[in-house]
Scaffold this active site. Sequence first.
Site, short mmCIF file in Angstrom:
data_model
loop_
_atom_site.label_atom_id
_atom_site.label_comp_id
_atom_site.label_asym_id
_atom_site.label_seq_id
_atom_site.Cartn_x
_atom_site.Cartn_y
_atom_site.Cartn_z
N HIS A 29 0.82 -1.21 0.00
CA HIS A 29 0.00 0.00 0.00
C HIS A 29 0.86 1.26 0.00
O HIS A 29 0.51 2.26 -0.62
CB HIS A 29 -0.96 -0.02 1.19
CG HIS A 29 -2.16 0.80 0.89
ND1 HIS A 29 -3.04 0.48 -0.12
CD2 HIS A 29 -2.59 1.96 1.40
CE1 HIS A 29 -3.96 1.41 -0.20
NE2 HIS A 29 -3.72 2.33 0.71
N ARG A 64 -10.34 4.36 -3.10
CA ARG A 64 -10.02 3.58 -1.90
C ARG A 64 -10.42 4.43 -0.70
O ARG A 64 -9.79 5.46 -0.43
CB ARG A 64 -8.53 3.27 -1.84
CG ARG A 64 -8.06 2.25 -2.89
CD ARG A 64 -6.58 1.97 -2.71
NE ARG A 64 -6.11 0.82 -3.44
CZ ARG A 64 -5.45 0.87 -4.61
NH1 ARG A 64 -5.19 2.04 -5.17
NH2 ARG A 64 -5.03 -0.23 -5.19
N ARG A 68 -15.31 2.22 -3.39
CA ARG A 68 -15.14 0.88 -2.85
C ARG A 68 -15.40 0.92 -1.35
O ARG A 68 -14.89 1.81 -0.66
CB ARG A 68 -13.73 0.36 -3.13
CG ARG A 68 -13.54 -1.07 -2.64
CD ARG A 68 -12.20 -1.63 -3.01
NE ARG A 68 -11.14 -0.99 -2.24
CZ ARG A 68 -9.85 -1.26 -2.40
NH1 ARG A 68 -9.46 -2.13 -3.33
NH2 ARG A 68 -8.94 -0.67 -1.67
N GLU A 125 -10.52 -10.31 -7.07
CA GLU A 125 -9.13 -10.30 -6.59
C GLU A 125 -8.79 -11.53 -5.77
O GLU A 125 -7.69 -11.69 -5.29
CB GLU A 125 -8.83 -9.01 -5.83
CG GLU A 125 -9.81 -8.66 -4.73
CD GLU A 125 -9.51 -7.32 -4.06
OE1 GLU A 125 -8.44 -6.74 -4.26
OE2 GLU A 125 -10.39 -6.85 -3.30
N ASN A 135 -3.40 -6.71 -7.82
CA ASN A 135 -2.43 -6.73 -6.71
C ASN A 135 -2.70 -7.92 -5.80
O ASN A 135 -1.81 -8.67 -5.43
CB ASN A 135 -2.51 -5.45 -5.89
CG ASN A 135 -2.36 -4.21 -6.73
OD1 ASN A 135 -1.82 -4.28 -7.82
ND2 ASN A 135 -2.87 -3.08 -6.26
N ASP A 136 -3.97 -8.08 -5.44
CA ASP A 136 -4.31 -9.22 -4.59
C ASP A 136 -4.44 -10.50 -5.41
O ASP A 136 -4.07 -11.58 -4.94
CB ASP A 136 -5.61 -8.94 -3.83
CG ASP A 136 -5.34 -8.10 -2.58
OD1 ASP A 136 -4.35 -8.41 -1.88
OD2 ASP A 136 -6.08 -7.14 -2.34
N ARG A 144 2.43 -9.71 -1.24
CA ARG A 144 2.70 -8.49 -2.04
C ARG A 144 3.56 -7.48 -1.30
O ARG A 144 4.06 -6.53 -1.89
CB ARG A 144 1.37 -7.84 -2.49
CG ARG A 144 0.50 -7.38 -1.35
CD ARG A 144 -0.90 -7.01 -1.82
NE ARG A 144 -1.05 -5.59 -2.11
CZ ARG A 144 -2.22 -5.01 -2.32
NH1 ARG A 144 -3.34 -5.71 -2.31
NH2 ARG A 144 -2.28 -3.73 -2.56
N CYS A 191 -8.09 -2.67 -12.09
CA CYS A 191 -7.70 -1.52 -11.28
C CYS A 191 -6.45 -1.78 -10.45
O CYS A 191 -6.03 -0.93 -9.67
CB CYS A 191 -8.85 -1.05 -10.40
SG CYS A 191 -9.35 -2.28 -9.19
C1 PEP Z 1 -5.88 -4.88 -5.88
O1 PEP Z 1 -5.81 -5.75 -5.02
O2 PEP Z 1 -5.37 -4.99 -7.03
C2 PEP Z 1 -6.56 -3.60 -5.60
C3 PEP Z 1 -6.79 -2.72 -6.54
O3 PEP Z 1 -6.89 -3.38 -4.30
P1 PEP Z 1 -5.83 -2.91 -3.18
O4 PEP Z 1 -4.51 -2.68 -3.85
O5 PEP Z 1 -6.40 -1.69 -2.57
O6 PEP Z 1 -5.81 -4.09 -2.26
MG MG Z 2 -7.04 -5.56 -3.23
#
Ligand code: PEP
Ligand code: MG
Length: 582
Positions: free
Chosen positions: A191, A299, A335, A434, A457-458, A468, A505
């Site tokens: 993050h 977010r 979200r 995700e 990302n997840d 991650r 995203c």
């Molecule tokens: C993701 O997981 O790709 C996502 C966009 O959510 P975050 O990065 O906020 O977990």
């Molecule tokens: Mg995520």
Amino acid sequence: MEIKNGIPVSPGVAIAPAYVLDSESFRIPKRFIRKDEVEVELKRFAVAREQAVAEIRDIRDSVHSVAKDEVGLIFDAHLRMLEDPMITREIPEKIKQKRYTPEYAVSRVFKKIIKPIKEIGDSYFGQRVNDFYDIQRRLLRNLLGQQAQNISKFARRVIIVAHDLTPSQTATLDKKMVAGFVTDVGGPTSHTAILANALGIPAVVGLGTISADVSGGDVVIVDGKSGRVLINPDDATRAKYEAKHESYQEREKRLADAAARAERHTRDGVNVNLYANIELDDEIEHAVRLGADGVGLFRTEFIYSKFGAHPTEEQHLEVYRRAHAALGGRVLTLRTMDFGADKYAAEVGLEKEDNPFLGCRSIRLSLREPAMLVTQARAILRCATLGPTRMMLPMIGSIEEFRAARQIIEGVKEDLKREGVPHRADVPLGMMVEVPSAAICIDAFLGESDFFSIGTNDLVQYTLAVDRNNQYVAGLFKHTNPAVLRLLQSVIGACSRAGKPVSVCGEMAAEAHFAVLLLGFGLRDFSVGPTSLPELRTLVSRVTLTEAEAFAARVMQLGHADEITRLLEAEVERLLPSAEFG
Ligand code: PEP
Ligand code: MG
């Protein structure tokens, strides 16, 4: 000059003196202050000690009031320890004579006090050791707390050096004065990395021991593209990186100019929407200036650090109202809260879990304690009267979870209707894809969710079993792993065939070299950090859909992540040649 290599997470070059942030739960490294800083640092220590005395008196007095004399006596002893010359004299001496930072001076002196007591190994003295640890923690917390306040106002531009930065620390940084940041830990889509990108600040993470290797005031160069960090560079190196900084700025400008002239569709006329990911509310105007078609991912977690763990409906609404005003009629995808793991877990008082990424985060938390979701959903449905709004649920892993959340939201609509509160009941309800289970069974959701957004990302972290946030496995975090690409192709294909809007995203969507591949998979909606918008807009306008589809077919014949990466890079070079953009 010392050179270190880490994980580049936010491009650009920054050169500035270091500002080192220590952290209470981490070893305090040996660090020095300059002569002209001695007075200020002595004062900082004195204030921290006075705060500790006041805190202990408060605790002691509240304990006395419930007639617990014995416990009260312990705190009297703590107060006496704070009067001990080791603390009142020796620590200031170390700051003055040796020019240690107050944090380091505290940790040195307490080590000296504690070591002999520990060696006695007796249980009575064991208790004393804990008392000293307690006081040390209190002093450090007060010192570091002052530091935390300081990071929101710097007198000059600095590079932040830290073991790690929490999202709320990053969110409160004095953005104009922070030229870059570097951390010991962190992964490519942590993050903190996402926030660095959002703020357009060059950053490198996963550097191992950078917070111990650098002292405040050392000159640091951060190359957020290569992951290289240089400490106290010689003049020639500094000049080379200054030139690099210039050419990076030039490139950004050229891309922005090209994007402003670019068509908003592919070369053969297929419309492509570029939405913005928003981490902090004041970014939206910037995103709109860079040509965002709306917000594809807002977010909302920062709201909880801004207003505390339980923001009211009105506080949520105030943020969403401002977002709509900045968007001027463009869509706002909100979200629902996605706490846990690396996102604001401590700030909202979540319990520590052994495997937080697999634990009670995100939608699981919302379903366990629906009150937070209810408050937020009320504000989202209310703000929809101000402009086009969509509500998106994070971390959905099963259709049962989706239905349970939808049921709560339906209840909220009934309440608002009964109360006569203006709102819109037709706000589309969508979900993040995700969690691999949702991606694999995407057909189960097509009839129920109004839209989809793939959180790579997840999705990558859970598909490949790669944390991650962990620098040690960052090399395994590959969007180009064929398993990830197959999941993406299948989800985008299924949504497109069903006529359901689908976007990507995750950070992957912001990387130019994935754009053609994703277009070839059938993606028409991208949601990316605002700073990536110009590059993506230019690139999309230069390719045809026929080319993109043929390219995707070629990529999917390859079975090796690195081979795929090479092909993707060659395609970006064809469309955005370095000769034109540097
Ligand atoms: C993701 O997981 O790709 C996502 C966009 O959510 P975050 O990065 O906020 O977990
Ligand atoms: Mg995520």
